[in-house]
Structure formats: structure tokens, C-alpha cells
Design an enzyme around this catalytic site. Structure first.
Site, PDB file in Angstrom:
ATOM      1  N   ARG A  48      -8.851  41.504  32.899  1.00 56.57           N
ATOM      2  CA  ARG A  48      -8.482  41.625  34.148  1.00 56.57           C
ATOM      3  C   ARG A  48      -9.672  42.395  35.008  1.00 56.57           C
ATOM      4  NH1 ARG A  48      -2.328  43.814  35.674  1.00 56.57           N
ATOM      5  NH2 ARG A  48      -3.658  45.131  37.192  1.00 56.57           N
ATOM      6  N   ARG A  76      -7.965  53.676  39.245  1.00 54.65           N
ATOM      7  CA  ARG A  76      -6.625  53.176  39.606  1.00 54.65           C
ATOM      8  C   ARG A  76      -5.562  54.365  39.097  1.00 54.65           C
ATOM      9  NH1 ARG A  76      -6.080  48.169  36.069  1.00 54.65           N
ATOM     10  NH2 ARG A  76      -3.961  48.021  36.919  1.00 54.65           N
TER      11      ARG A  76
HETATM   12  P1  AMP Z   1      -0.432  46.167  39.276  1.00 55.99           P
HETATM   13  O1  AMP Z   1      -0.567  44.583  38.716  1.00 55.99           O
HETATM   14  O2  AMP Z   1       0.896  46.636  39.533  1.00 55.99           O
HETATM   15  O3  AMP Z   1      -1.253  47.260  38.358  1.00 55.99           O
HETATM   16  O4  AMP Z   1      -1.521  46.121  40.628  1.00 55.99           O
HETATM   17  C1  AMP Z   1      -2.596  45.662  40.616  1.00 55.99           C
HETATM   18  C2  AMP Z   1      -3.197  45.946  42.033  1.00 55.99           C
HETATM   19  O5  AMP Z   1      -2.405  45.577  43.143  1.00 55.99           O
HETATM   20  C3  AMP Z   1      -3.100  47.580  42.512  1.00 55.99           C
HETATM   21  O6  AMP Z   1      -4.164  48.337  42.031  1.00 55.99           O
HETATM   22  C4  AMP Z   1      -3.192  47.621  44.099  1.00 55.99           C
HETATM   23  O7  AMP Z   1      -4.465  47.141  44.349  1.00 55.99           O
HETATM   24  C5  AMP Z   1      -2.333  46.323  44.409  1.00 55.99           C
HETATM   25  N1  AMP Z   1      -0.874  46.578  44.323  1.00 55.99           N
HETATM   26  C6  AMP Z   1      -0.016  46.121  43.713  1.00 55.99           C
HETATM   27  N2  AMP Z   1       1.616  46.583  44.135  1.00 55.99           N
HETATM   28  C7  AMP Z   1       1.102  47.293  45.310  1.00 55.99           C
HETATM   29  C8  AMP Z   1       1.889  48.272  46.012  1.00 55.99           C
HETATM   30  N3  AMP Z   1       3.192  48.541  45.872  1.00 55.99           N
HETATM   31  N4  AMP Z   1       1.239  48.938  47.087  1.00 55.99           N
HETATM   32  C9  AMP Z   1      -0.249  48.792  47.255  1.00 55.99           C
HETATM   33  N5  AMP Z   1      -0.774  48.138  46.421  1.00 55.99           N
HETATM   34  C10 AMP Z   1      -0.172  47.421  45.541  1.00 55.99           C
END
Ligand code: AMP
Length: 215
Positions: free
Chosen positions: A157, A168
């Protein structure tokens, strides 16, 4: 029932969510998956979100809350993964659920030391065809670079590169970790040590969900 998994990126939220979904039949809502799908479709929402995901920043709260509001139905059994990620999103979710006549029943925080979270993120690989998740250290594919299930090419990713992984994690500490105190105050918080092997984490989660009772 409304359940939420909170954890640093790399804490195994996605893997454990899948297991809980197949065990209990939750409707699964992962905002990160929603954004990645919209980006792949090049939809207006995807275009808005793309820059944030690439740089490891959070998508603005109003966009995220609007998406979730459109997906929650009365009487549903939901498991949220990656949402809420800020206290404002948690308040937004409380409002959405209140309107649907329900509330958050359970929040599990998956805890993990930072160094281990970075190690897990940077060794994660995803099948570019079917989305199956691998890890070069803990769950390598049988043939290097190819998915065991569909032979699709395994890719990293974009936001799992070391620099973005670290970013992150900082965003998590700053903006998402305060949710632990928020939900502890609401008396719905449980904690599970995510450094344990996946089967042990799964058993601990199942014991917690059984204790609350799926309804
Ligand atoms: P994840 O797959 O949950 O690690 O999310 C990947 C990316 O999506 C994050 O680093 C954010 O850029 C965005 N993202 C996902 N969920 C949220 C959320 N609830 N609020 C803000 N950004 C989000």
C-alpha cells in the site's frame, strides 16, 4: 449492537474485524476501505480523499461523518474499523446513532508498541487483484510476490512506506488516541494486547463480545 475497534495502523484491526464479522455477522464499515474503493473508481469523493490518504493525513471530519451517516440503518449490527478517528467524529457518530435510536455498546482498543506497528505496516503486502492481506514476516505468501488464492501480484500500500507509516502513527497518537479516554468516560471501553498472536487476540475479542452480548 454497535461495536468499534480502535488501534494504531498495523494493530490488526482489519484482520480481527474480518474474523468478528464471520463469527457474529456484523455489518462491517471500514472508512479506509470505502476511501480506497472510491479512489479506484475515481469518483468525486475519491478525488477529494486521495491526497489525504497518500500523505497519511486524516480526511476531514465532515466528509467522513457524511459517508457514515448515509450507511447506518436503524436496528443494524455494526462493526466500525478505522472510524471514528477523532473526538469530533466520535461525537458525530453519537448523533447519528442517537437519531437511529441506538448507541455505542462496545469499543475495543487494540494496543501495540510503536516500533511493532511500524514493523507490521512496512512488511504488509496486499493482493492487487483480490485484496487478500499478507505480511512478509508473519504471513508470507507461498510463492514470493504472488497471491496464494488468485496468483495476483502482491503490492505494498502506498501509505505503508516507512515515512508515511511513521506519519500515520503520529496522526494516530495525536488525533485518535484521545478516543480511548473519550470512550472510557462513556464506560464502553475494553483493551486487548495486539502484540499477541492473531488467534489469541481473536479469542480475547470474542470473549469480550460474548460478555457484552450481540444484539
Ligand atoms: P485505514 O485503512 O483505516 O488505515 O485508513 C487509511 C487512510 O484513510 C487513513 O490514513 C486516512 O487518510 C483515511 N481514513 C480512513 N478512515 C478515516 C477516518 N475515520 N477519518 C479520517 N480519515 C480516514
Amino acid at each position: 449492537m454497535i461495536a468499534i475497534l480502535i488501534g494504531a495502523p498495523g494493530s490488526g484491526k482489519g484482520t480481527q474485524s474480518q474474523r468478528l464479522v464471520s463469527r457474529y455477522g456484523f455489518t462491517y464499515l471500514a472508512t479506509g476501505d470505502i476511501f480506497r474503493a472510491e479512489i479506484a473508481k475515481k469518483s468525486p469523493l475519491g478525488q477529494k480523499a486521495e491526497g489525504y490518504l497518500k500523505s497519511g493525513k486524516l480526511v476531514p471530519d465532515d466528509i467522513v461523518i457524511e459517508i457514515v451517516a448515509g450507511k447506518v440503518e436503524k436496528g443494524g449490527k455494526y462493526l466500525f474499523d478505522g472510524f471514528p478517528r477523532t473526538v469530533d467524529q466520535a461525537r458525530g457518530l453519537d448523533d447519528i446513532l442517537h437519531r437511529a435510536g441506538t448507541q455505542v455498546d462496545l469499543v475495543v482498543s487494540l494496543t501495540l508498541p510503536n516500533a511493532e506497528a511500524i514493523r507490521r505496516m512496512t512488511s504488509r503486502r496486499i493482493c492487487s487483484k483480490c485484496g487478500e492481506v499478507y505480511n512478509t514476516i508473519s504471513k508470507p505468501p507461498k510463492a514470493e510476490g504472488a497471491c496464494d488464492k488468485c496468483k495476483g501480484a502482491l503490492v505494498q500500500r502506498e501509505d505503508d512506506s516507512e515515512a508515511t507509516a511513521k506519519k500515520r502513527l503520529m496522526v494516530f497518537e495525536d488525533q485518535t488516541h484521545p478516543l480511548v479516554a473519550y470512550y472510557r468516560g462513556e464506560q464502553v471501553l475494553k483493551e486487548v494486547d495486539a502484540a499477541q498472536d492473531p488467534a489469541t487476540v481473536e479469542a480475547a475479542l470474542a470473549a469480550i463480545v460474548d460478555g457484552v452480548g450481540v444484539h
